[in-house]
Write an enzyme that holds these catalytic residues in place. Structure first.
Site, short mmCIF file in Angstrom:
data_model
loop_
_atom_site.label_atom_id
_atom_site.label_comp_id
_atom_site.label_asym_id
_atom_site.label_seq_id
_atom_site.Cartn_x
_atom_site.Cartn_y
_atom_site.Cartn_z
N CYS A 25 25.26 61.86 34.58
CA CYS A 25 24.18 61.06 33.98
C CYS A 25 22.87 61.28 34.75
O CYS A 25 22.33 62.37 34.73
CB CYS A 25 24.60 59.59 33.94
SG CYS A 25 23.56 58.57 32.86
N TYR A 26 22.37 60.27 35.46
CA TYR A 26 21.15 60.44 36.25
C TYR A 26 21.29 61.60 37.22
O TYR A 26 20.35 62.38 37.44
CB TYR A 26 20.83 59.15 37.00
CG TYR A 26 19.60 59.23 37.87
CD1 TYR A 26 18.35 58.85 37.38
CD2 TYR A 26 19.67 59.69 39.18
CE1 TYR A 26 17.21 58.93 38.18
CE2 TYR A 26 18.54 59.78 39.99
CZ TYR A 26 17.32 59.39 39.48
OH TYR A 26 16.19 59.48 40.27
N GLU B 115 34.12 59.01 34.26
CA GLU B 115 34.85 58.05 35.10
C GLU B 115 35.31 56.81 34.36
O GLU B 115 36.20 56.08 34.85
CB GLU B 115 33.99 57.65 36.32
CG GLU B 115 32.79 56.76 36.01
CD GLU B 115 31.55 57.55 35.64
OE1 GLU B 115 30.43 56.98 35.74
OE2 GLU B 115 31.67 58.73 35.24
N GLY C 283 22.51 56.44 37.68
CA GLY C 283 21.57 55.50 38.27
C GLY C 283 20.83 54.76 37.18
O GLY C 283 20.74 55.23 36.05
N HIS D 214 29.77 59.92 31.01
CA HIS D 214 30.49 59.31 32.13
C HIS D 214 32.00 59.56 32.01
O HIS D 214 32.70 58.82 31.33
CB HIS D 214 30.24 57.79 32.17
CG HIS D 214 28.84 57.43 32.54
ND1 HIS D 214 28.44 57.28 33.86
CD2 HIS D 214 27.74 57.18 31.79
CE1 HIS D 214 27.16 56.95 33.90
NE2 HIS D 214 26.71 56.89 32.65
N LYS E 185 41.05 48.02 46.99
CA LYS E 185 42.07 46.98 46.85
C LYS E 185 43.37 47.53 46.27
O LYS E 185 44.46 47.18 46.73
CB LYS E 185 41.54 45.85 45.96
CG LYS E 185 42.41 44.60 45.93
CD LYS E 185 42.21 43.78 47.20
CE LYS E 185 42.80 42.39 47.08
NZ LYS E 185 42.43 41.53 48.21
N SER F 171 45.99 35.23 56.91
CA SER F 171 45.44 34.21 56.02
C SER F 171 46.41 33.83 54.92
O SER F 171 46.20 32.85 54.22
CB SER F 171 44.15 34.74 55.37
OG SER F 171 44.44 35.81 54.49
N GLY F 172 47.47 34.62 54.74
CA GLY F 172 48.37 34.43 53.61
C GLY F 172 48.03 35.35 52.47
O GLY F 172 48.80 35.49 51.52
N GLY F 173 46.85 36.01 52.54
CA GLY F 173 46.44 36.94 51.50
C GLY F 173 46.94 38.34 51.73
O GLY F 173 47.50 38.66 52.78
N VAL F 174 46.71 39.20 50.75
CA VAL F 174 47.26 40.55 50.80
C VAL F 174 46.59 41.41 51.87
O VAL F 174 47.26 42.20 52.55
CB VAL F 174 47.17 41.23 49.41
CG1 VAL F 174 45.72 41.35 48.94
CG2 VAL F 174 47.81 42.61 49.43
N ASP F 175 45.28 41.28 52.07
CA ASP F 175 44.57 42.17 52.99
C ASP F 175 45.07 42.01 54.43
O ASP F 175 45.41 42.98 55.10
CB ASP F 175 43.06 41.92 52.93
CG ASP F 175 42.48 42.18 51.56
OD1 ASP F 175 43.15 42.85 50.75
OD2 ASP F 175 41.38 41.69 51.28
N SER F 176 45.08 40.77 54.90
CA SER F 176 45.52 40.55 56.29
C SER F 176 47.00 40.87 56.45
O SER F 176 47.43 41.35 57.50
CB SER F 176 45.23 39.10 56.73
OG SER F 176 46.00 38.17 55.98
N ALA F 177 47.79 40.62 55.40
CA ALA F 177 49.23 40.90 55.48
C ALA F 177 49.49 42.40 55.60
O ALA F 177 50.30 42.84 56.41
CB ALA F 177 49.95 40.33 54.25
#
Length: 533
Positions: free
Chosen positions: A81-82, A173, A54, A171, A389, A225-231
């Protein structure tokens, strides 16, 4: 039931990264606020809990905290960390303002008297980790032992093995920490006993089952939409319910080169999905005539999408305003008396996090489906709402979507409408589409497409003087925009090789009529944005 690890967010820039690292170990993770109650945690029954870092000091007022009852649940906890400092403070240790913070790469030394840590049992005596702290733990709580230190952190790692409580000042990560991934593997598998079952195949199986349970035998509508998410969302729902799905693709005339054909080919021919292809370019250019303000352009494009989607929904018999359930959509070929009840939405997990709630019931802006009005009365189907994503892309590949769609770079909802700086006309859209295709083709040929967050062409709607052959020209400039980024919150301009820039510029000027000048945008974000409008 998939094993779950909760990541408690104390306002850290790395909370999402922690959640992703857990998932990379094939364990499902969720980010939750620090206000979460002990009762809710008990009800969720996580296999483990991770406290994020944080930006605040534990001594600031107010500072993020958590119900101390969490330590009595018997659930393994890893504080970072925090989160480690808060754990130490709440359990009776000491956190001090030493006046000597550590930021960046730091040498970590194991503490022999503390014995081996279950989180890094075979690390060397000294290793390099990433630190970012002002305060430091100077005395461990009762029952804990210190297992590592650094020059600015007397207690850089601590644990109470019997209670399965661990704190790390560094960290693990971030990639800058040597062998940081091993820390998560040991915590998740060895300490928490998680089964590494969160895989792309299991994600698909779970979501197919969930969609079938939600939808039953009803019809489903999806705006592509032609994008990856909707596809990917459409392909996943189609796998679940097959012919019950109807997809709608509104061709605005502002798409990238070949995008409309690829959507047609993928969903109508490959997946055999009922596809309504609305060719609406003329309506968009008419609505945008004379408009130069970028916000007005966005609003016009979004609102027209809504109107067209309403028309299609009514023609399919869906529950839109004034719908009488009759007619057939142009290109759909079928009229449904009982129209689609469900709408597929490509909501991703970051959208859920940003919504600040456990449900993402509000439809997003035009980036996905145009900010559809509530009176369309659809129930949302969100098969990607648990995914980041990178997971969406992996699921898309597993489902058999073409590589070109799965790895397509982000594209703004208003399309080329906000990459033409000025009035949008059919002529300018064609010029920009052709120039953009050259940029993308050369970036791909150079093997850089997947290394870049975005790479595209921009057209300022001004004309510049040039010389071509024996005559003067008065034509448009094209700007090459290429950036690297992890999340689009910040971005750096990509250092493209000069010979690549030269090839792109030469091809655009020689192959795209109406262009006589090419420039390269070398602005990072901040101060600029990735898109020009």
């Amino acid at each position: 039931m998939t094993d779950t690890v909760l990541v408690v967010d104390f306002g850290a820039q790395y909370a999402r990264l922690i959640a992703r690292r857990v998932r990379e170990a094939h364990v499902y993770s969720e980010i939750v606020p620090s206000s979460i109650s002990v009762e809710e945690i008990r009800a969720r029954a996580p296999k483990g809990i991770i406290f994020s870092g944080g930006p605040k000091s534990v001594y600031e007022s107010p500072a993020p905290s958590i119900d101390p009852g969490i330590y009595e649940l018997g659930i393994p906890i890893l504080g970072l960390c925090y989160g480690a400092q808060l754990m130490a403070l709440q359990l009776g240790g000491t956190v001090s303002r030493t006046g000597a913070g550590e930021y960046g790469r730091t040498a970590l030394s194991l503490t022999p008297s503390g014995g081996k840590s279950p989180l890094f049992p075979d690390w060397p005596a000294t290793s390099s980790v990433w630190m970012s702290h002002g305060d430091a733990i100077t005395e461990v709580p009762p029952g804990f032992v210190a297992t590592a230190s650094s020059s600015g952190a007397p207690v850089a790692a601590m644990h109470d093995v019997e209670r399965r409580l661990f704190g790390l000042q560094f960290h693990p990560e971030v990639v800058h920490t040597d062998r940081g991934g091993e820390v998560f593997d040991h915590f998740l598998i060895d300490v928490c006993g998680c089964a590494p079952e969160w895989t792309h195949v299991s994600i698909i199986e779970q979501q197919v089952e969930a969609v079938r349970a939600q939808v039953g035998s009803d019809r489903v509508l999806c705006a592509l939409s032609g994008g990856v998410d909707s596809a990917v969302a459409a392909a996943l729902v189609h796998k679940a319910v097959g012919s019950q799905l109807t997809c709608v693709f509104v061709d605005t005339g502002l798409m990238r080169a070949g995008e409309a054909d690829q959507v047609e080919d993928t969903f109508r021919r490959q997946f055999k999905v009922e596809l309504v292809h609305v060719k609406a370019a003329d309506r968009y250019f008419a609505a945008l005539s004379g408009v130069t303000d970028p916000e007005r352009k966005r609003k016009i494009i979004g609102e027209l999408f809504i109107r067209i989607f309403e028309e299609v929904a009514r023609d399919l018999g869906a529950g839109g305003p004034g719908s009488d359930g009759g007619g057939a959509a142009d290109g759909g070929g079928v009229a449904y008396g009982d129209g689609p009840r469900f709408l597929v939405q490509g909501t991703l997990y970051p959208d859920v996090i940003e919504s600040g709630s456990d449900t993402a019931a509000n439809i997003k802006s035009h980036h996905n489906v145009g900010g559809l009005p509530e009176d369309l009365d659809f129930e949302l189907v969100e098969p990607l709402r648990l995914l980041f994503k990178d997971e969406v892309r992996a699921v898309g590949e597993e489902l058999g979507l073409p590589h070109e769609i799965v790895w397509r770079q982000p594209f703004p909802g208003p399309g080329l409408g906000v990459r033409i700086i000025g009035e949008v006309t059919p002529e300018r859209a064609e010029i920009l589409r052709a120039a953009d295709a050259v940029v993308v083709e050369e970036i791909r040929r150079a093997g850089l497409y997947r290394e870049l967050w975005q790479s595209f062409a921009v057209m300022p709607a001004v004309r510049t003087v040039g010389v071509m052959g024996d005559g003067r020209t008065y034509a448009y400039p094209i700007v090459i925009r290429a950036v690297t980024s992890d999340d689009a919150m910040t971005a750096d301009w990509a250092r493209l090789p000069y010979d690549l820039v030269e090839r792109i510029a030469s091809r655009i000027i020689n192959e795209v009529e109406g262009v006589n000048r090419v420039a390269l945008d070398v602005t990072s974000k901040p101060p600029g944005t990735i898109e020009w409008e």
